[in-house]
Design a protein around this motif. Structure first.
Motif, PDB file in Angstrom:
ATOM      1  N   GLY A  45       0.938  -1.248  -0.341  1.00 52.75           N
ATOM      2  CA  GLY A  45       0.369   0.260   0.274  1.00 52.75           C
ATOM      3  C   GLY A  45       0.808   1.389  -0.257  1.00 52.75           C
ATOM      4  N   GLU A  46       0.336   2.344   0.423  1.00 53.94           N
ATOM      5  CA  GLU A  46       1.232   3.495   0.903  1.00 53.94           C
ATOM      6  C   GLU A  46       2.160   3.414   1.613  1.00 53.94           C
ATOM      7  OE1 GLU A  46       0.967   6.696   4.681  1.00 53.94           O
ATOM      8  OE2 GLU A  46      -0.782   6.265   3.295  1.00 53.94           O
ATOM      9  N   GLY A  47       3.431   4.219   0.276  1.00 56.36           N
ATOM     10  CA  GLY A  47       5.265   4.016   1.012  1.00 56.36           C
ATOM     11  C   GLY A  47       5.632   2.383  -0.008  1.00 56.36           C
ATOM     12  N   THR A  48       4.873   1.942  -0.907  1.00 58.60           N
ATOM     13  CA  THR A  48       5.483   0.870  -1.347  1.00 58.60           C
ATOM     14  C   THR A  48       6.688   1.465  -2.775  1.00 58.60           C
ATOM     15  OG1 THR A  48       3.638  -1.077  -1.297  1.00 58.60           O
ATOM     16  CG2 THR A  48       5.207  -1.373  -2.937  1.00 58.60           C
ATOM     17  N   ILE A  49       6.928   1.866  -3.145  1.00 60.61           N
ATOM     18  CA  ILE A  49       7.527   3.422  -4.276  1.00 60.61           C
ATOM     19  C   ILE A  49       8.413   3.751  -3.441  1.00 60.61           C
ATOM     20  CG2 ILE A  49       7.613   4.950  -6.387  1.00 60.61           C
ATOM     21  CD1 ILE A  49       5.122   4.106  -7.145  1.00 60.61           C
ATOM     22  N   ALA A  50       7.781   4.051  -2.588  1.00 62.03           N
ATOM     23  CA  ALA A  50       9.218   4.822  -1.990  1.00 62.03           C
ATOM     24  C   ALA A  50      10.158   3.736  -1.117  1.00 62.03           C
ATOM     25  CB  ALA A  50       9.208   5.395  -1.092  1.00 62.03           C
ATOM     26  N   ALA A  51       9.971   2.356  -0.810  1.00 61.24           N
ATOM     27  CA  ALA A  51      10.685   1.832  -0.098  1.00 61.24           C
ATOM     28  C   ALA A  51      11.236   0.977  -1.387  1.00 61.24           C
ATOM     29  CB  ALA A  51       9.950   0.616   0.599  1.00 61.24           C
ATOM     30  N   VAL A  52      10.959   0.892  -2.335  1.00 63.13           N
ATOM     31  CA  VAL A  52      11.148  -0.395  -3.405  1.00 63.13           C
ATOM     32  C   VAL A  52      12.751   0.667  -4.162  1.00 63.13           C
ATOM     33  CG1 VAL A  52      10.949  -1.404  -6.223  1.00 63.13           C
ATOM     34  CG2 VAL A  52       9.890  -1.879  -3.735  1.00 63.13           C
ATOM     35  N   ALA A  53      12.107   1.429  -4.535  1.00 61.23           N
ATOM     36  CA  ALA A  53      12.778   3.183  -5.078  1.00 61.23           C
ATOM     37  C   ALA A  53      14.083   3.239  -3.970  1.00 61.23           C
ATOM     38  CB  ALA A  53      12.643   4.095  -4.628  1.00 61.23           C
ATOM     39  N   ALA A  54      14.322   3.278  -2.502  1.00 63.45           N
ATOM     40  CA  ALA A  54      15.094   3.042  -2.040  1.00 63.45           C
ATOM     41  C   ALA A  54      15.860   1.510  -1.555  1.00 63.45           C
ATOM     42  CB  ALA A  54      14.938   3.235   0.102  1.00 63.45           C
ATOM     43  N   ALA A  55      15.458   0.495  -1.869  1.00 67.54           N
ATOM     44  CA  ALA A  55      15.975  -0.805  -2.258  1.00 67.54           C
ATOM     45  C   ALA A  55      16.848  -0.908  -3.436  1.00 67.54           C
ATOM     46  CB  ALA A  55      15.049  -1.629  -1.771  1.00 67.54           C
ATOM     47  N   LEU A  56      16.002  -0.450  -4.358  1.00 61.40           N
ATOM     48  CA  LEU A  56      16.784  -1.132  -5.903  1.00 61.40           C
ATOM     49  C   LEU A  56      17.307   0.467  -6.731  1.00 61.40           C
ATOM     50  CD1 LEU A  56      13.822  -3.037  -7.033  1.00 61.40           C
ATOM     51  CD2 LEU A  56      15.962  -3.631  -6.030  1.00 61.40           C
ATOM     52  N   PRO A  57      18.343   0.233  -6.291  1.00 63.96           N
ATOM     53  CA  PRO A  57      18.976   2.084  -7.203  1.00 63.96           C
ATOM     54  C   PRO A  57      18.806   1.898  -8.902  1.00 63.96           C
ATOM     55  CG  PRO A  57      20.789   1.352  -5.855  1.00 63.96           C
ATOM     56  CD  PRO A  57      19.559   0.105  -5.724  1.00 63.96           C
ATOM     57  N   GLY A  58      18.192   3.503  -9.395  1.00 65.76           N
ATOM     58  CA  GLY A  58      18.125   3.169 -10.265  1.00 65.76           C
ATOM     59  C   GLY A  58      16.760   3.161 -10.902  1.00 65.76           C
ATOM     60  N   THR A  59      15.864   3.061 -10.290  1.00 68.52           N
ATOM     61  CA  THR A  59      14.942   3.112  -9.702  1.00 68.52           C
ATOM     62  C   THR A  59      14.095   4.606 -10.249  1.00 68.52           C
ATOM     63  OG1 THR A  59      14.355   0.901  -8.957  1.00 68.52           O
ATOM     64  CG2 THR A  59      12.293   2.918  -8.799  1.00 68.52           C
ATOM     65  N   THR A  60      13.414   5.187 -10.896  1.00 69.43           N
ATOM     66  CA  THR A  60      12.923   5.862 -11.148  1.00 69.43           C
ATOM     67  C   THR A  60      11.128   6.351 -10.626  1.00 69.43           C
ATOM     68  OG1 THR A  60      12.053   5.610 -13.577  1.00 69.43           O
ATOM     69  CG2 THR A  60      14.609   6.644 -13.051  1.00 69.43           C
ATOM     70  N   GLU A  61      10.595   7.594 -10.087  1.00 65.60           N
ATOM     71  CA  GLU A  61       9.445   7.567  -9.860  1.00 65.60           C
ATOM     72  C   GLU A  61       8.974   8.697 -10.827  1.00 65.60           C
ATOM     73  OE1 GLU A  61       9.383   7.805  -5.478  1.00 65.60           O
ATOM     74  OE2 GLU A  61      10.906   7.773  -5.780  1.00 65.60           O
ATOM     75  N   HIS A  62       7.555   7.672 -11.177  1.00 62.33           N
ATOM     76  CA  HIS A  62       6.727   8.687 -12.127  1.00 62.33           C
ATOM     77  C   HIS A  62       5.436   9.267 -12.144  1.00 62.33           C
ATOM     78  CE1 HIS A  62       9.865   7.906 -15.570  1.00 62.33           C
ATOM     79  NE2 HIS A  62      10.181   7.080 -14.291  1.00 62.33           N
ATOM     80  N   ASP A  63       4.645  10.586 -12.029  1.00 67.50           N
ATOM     81  CA  ASP A  63       3.560  11.011 -11.518  1.00 67.50           C
ATOM     82  C   ASP A  63       2.900  10.321 -13.113  1.00 67.50           C
ATOM     83  OD1 ASP A  63       4.256  11.618  -9.802  1.00 67.50           O
ATOM     84  OD2 ASP A  63       4.250  13.530  -9.176  1.00 67.50           O
ATOM     85  N   VAL A  64       1.151  10.365 -12.677  1.00 67.11           N
ATOM     86  CA  VAL A  64       0.742  10.018 -14.054  1.00 67.11           C
ATOM     87  C   VAL A  64      -0.630  10.974 -13.413  1.00 67.11           C
ATOM     88  CG1 VAL A  64      -0.702   8.303 -15.053  1.00 67.11           C
ATOM     89  CG2 VAL A  64       1.362   7.536 -13.696  1.00 67.11           C
ATOM     90  N   PRO A  65      -0.576  11.859 -13.938  1.00 63.46           N
ATOM     91  CA  PRO A  65      -1.758  13.015 -14.208  1.00 63.46           C
ATOM     92  C   PRO A  65      -3.291  12.554 -14.750  1.00 63.46           C
ATOM     93  CG  PRO A  65      -0.479  14.133 -15.075  1.00 63.46           C
ATOM     94  CD  PRO A  65       0.331  12.597 -15.063  1.00 63.46           C
TER      95      PRO A  65
END
Length: 107
Positions: A45-65
């Motif tokens: 749930g909430e915070g999954t992307i941030a946790a994965v990004a912290a664990a996997l260098p090179g992960t990029t985060e993107h917004d979808v309006p």
């Protein structure tokens, strides 16, 4: 001693990454010679992307309006692109219960 610190977020107050850092800071203040491994976690749930990004260098985060939330209001969605090309969608960002404008009726 080797210690793994793997907290989840504390909904609405602190991210999993910040919780791991705070735990590490506290631990180090008492046992500075221990080896600490910070591994923020998430339950999907909430915070999954941030946790994965912290664990996997090179992960990029993107917004979808232009997404629609659970009660029909517009919201911004979010996904992460992992280094291997896999996309990770955090549904809680666009469809989680905190986005509801009124509580669901009890049945």
């Amino acid at each position: 001693m080797r210690v793994v610190l793997a907290p989840d977020s504390f909904k609405g107050t602190v991210t999993a990454t910040d919780a791991a850092r705070a735990l590490a800071d506290g631990w180090r203040s008492v046992r500075p010679d221990d080896e600490l491994i910070e591994r923020p976690m998430a339950d999907g749930g909430e915070g999954t992307i941030a946790a994965v990004a912290a664990a996997l260098p090179g992960t990029t985060e993107h917004d979808v309006p232009g997404c629609t939330g659970p009660d029909g209001r517009p919201v911004t969605g979010r996904y992460a692109l992992l280094p291997d090309g896999t996309a990770l969608v955090e549904l809680a960002v666009a469809g989680g219960l905190p986005l509801m404008s009124r509580p669901a009726p009890l049945t």
